[in-house]
Design a protein around this motif. Sequence first.
Motif, short mmCIF file in Angstrom:
data_model
loop_
_atom_site.label_atom_id
_atom_site.label_comp_id
_atom_site.label_asym_id
_atom_site.label_seq_id
_atom_site.Cartn_x
_atom_site.Cartn_y
_atom_site.Cartn_z
N UNK A 87 0.84 -1.19 0.00
CA UNK A 87 0.00 0.00 0.00
C UNK A 87 0.88 1.25 0.00
N UNK A 88 0.30 2.34 -0.47
CA UNK A 88 0.98 3.63 -0.46
C UNK A 88 0.78 4.28 0.90
N UNK A 89 1.82 4.95 1.38
CA UNK A 89 1.76 5.56 2.71
C UNK A 89 2.49 6.90 2.71
N UNK A 90 2.23 7.68 3.75
CA UNK A 90 2.82 8.99 3.95
C UNK A 90 3.53 8.99 5.30
N UNK A 91 4.75 9.54 5.35
CA UNK A 91 5.48 9.65 6.60
C UNK A 91 4.71 10.60 7.52
N UNK A 92 4.45 10.16 8.75
CA UNK A 92 3.59 10.90 9.67
C UNK A 92 4.36 11.59 10.80
N UNK A 93 5.68 11.45 10.84
CA UNK A 93 6.50 12.07 11.88
C UNK A 93 7.40 13.12 11.24
N UNK A 149 -1.88 6.44 2.65
CA UNK A 149 -2.09 7.57 1.74
C UNK A 149 -3.57 7.66 1.38
N UNK A 150 -4.03 8.88 1.21
CA UNK A 150 -5.41 9.11 0.78
C UNK A 150 -5.39 9.56 -0.68
N UNK A 151 -6.55 9.69 -1.27
CA UNK A 151 -6.61 10.19 -2.66
C UNK A 151 -6.00 11.58 -2.77
N UNK A 152 -6.15 12.38 -1.75
CA UNK A 152 -5.60 13.74 -1.78
C UNK A 152 -4.07 13.72 -1.78
N UNK A 192 -3.54 12.98 -9.25
CA UNK A 192 -4.27 12.34 -10.34
C UNK A 192 -3.36 12.28 -11.56
N UNK A 193 -3.43 11.21 -12.35
CA UNK A 193 -2.63 11.16 -13.58
C UNK A 193 -3.11 12.25 -14.54
#
Length: 192
Positions: A43-49, A174-177, A181-182
């Motif tokens: 899954x796609x993720x975002x660093x939260x720290x 990660x969210x859609x935001x 978008x391609x």
Amino acid sequence: MNHASPPALPFAFKFLVMAILPFATVAATAQAPASPDLPEPPFDAIIALPSVEIRSGAGRAYYEVGTLAEGDKVRVQAELFGWYKIQPPGDVYCFVERKDVNVRGDGSRGIIETDNTAINAAHANNDPSDSYRNLIQLNAGDTVEIIDTIKNAYKIIPPADAFVYLPPQSLRPATRADIPEPMNSSPPAPAP
């Protein structure tokens, strides 16, 4: 003053403790359950720290290979002991011994000359002597992209199957935001 010694444990109890101890150790080191708020990998993720150290293995005992900042995007391939397995980001490199590589062209490409050649995670201090963690092995004929020569090693772009690790609770899904978008590849229709 006479001190009585504690009563001796019965042999059967000692035997039982010795028999159970190895299983308790294995259970304590087993893979931690996945975080309930994260999807199953990949899954796609975002660093939260604000800042997260990237490690050469799944644990704090493994050396640092780089850092990521809050908001950076990663793709989690697997979860191991609560640590997140990711492909190395752009500023994380590997080392391969120079003796195992035949350099070609302008020196930016090399061909591995021997089977089972160790590709080690480059320590954050960029010294090959501190970079001992083997991430993957390549075989004769495999190619590598050379960035630099340091001592007896080539600093290279990590091969596709090399992975590094982020600590538990350092990211969020990660969210859609978060994912752009391609872009539309077809030109807009002309106005009439």
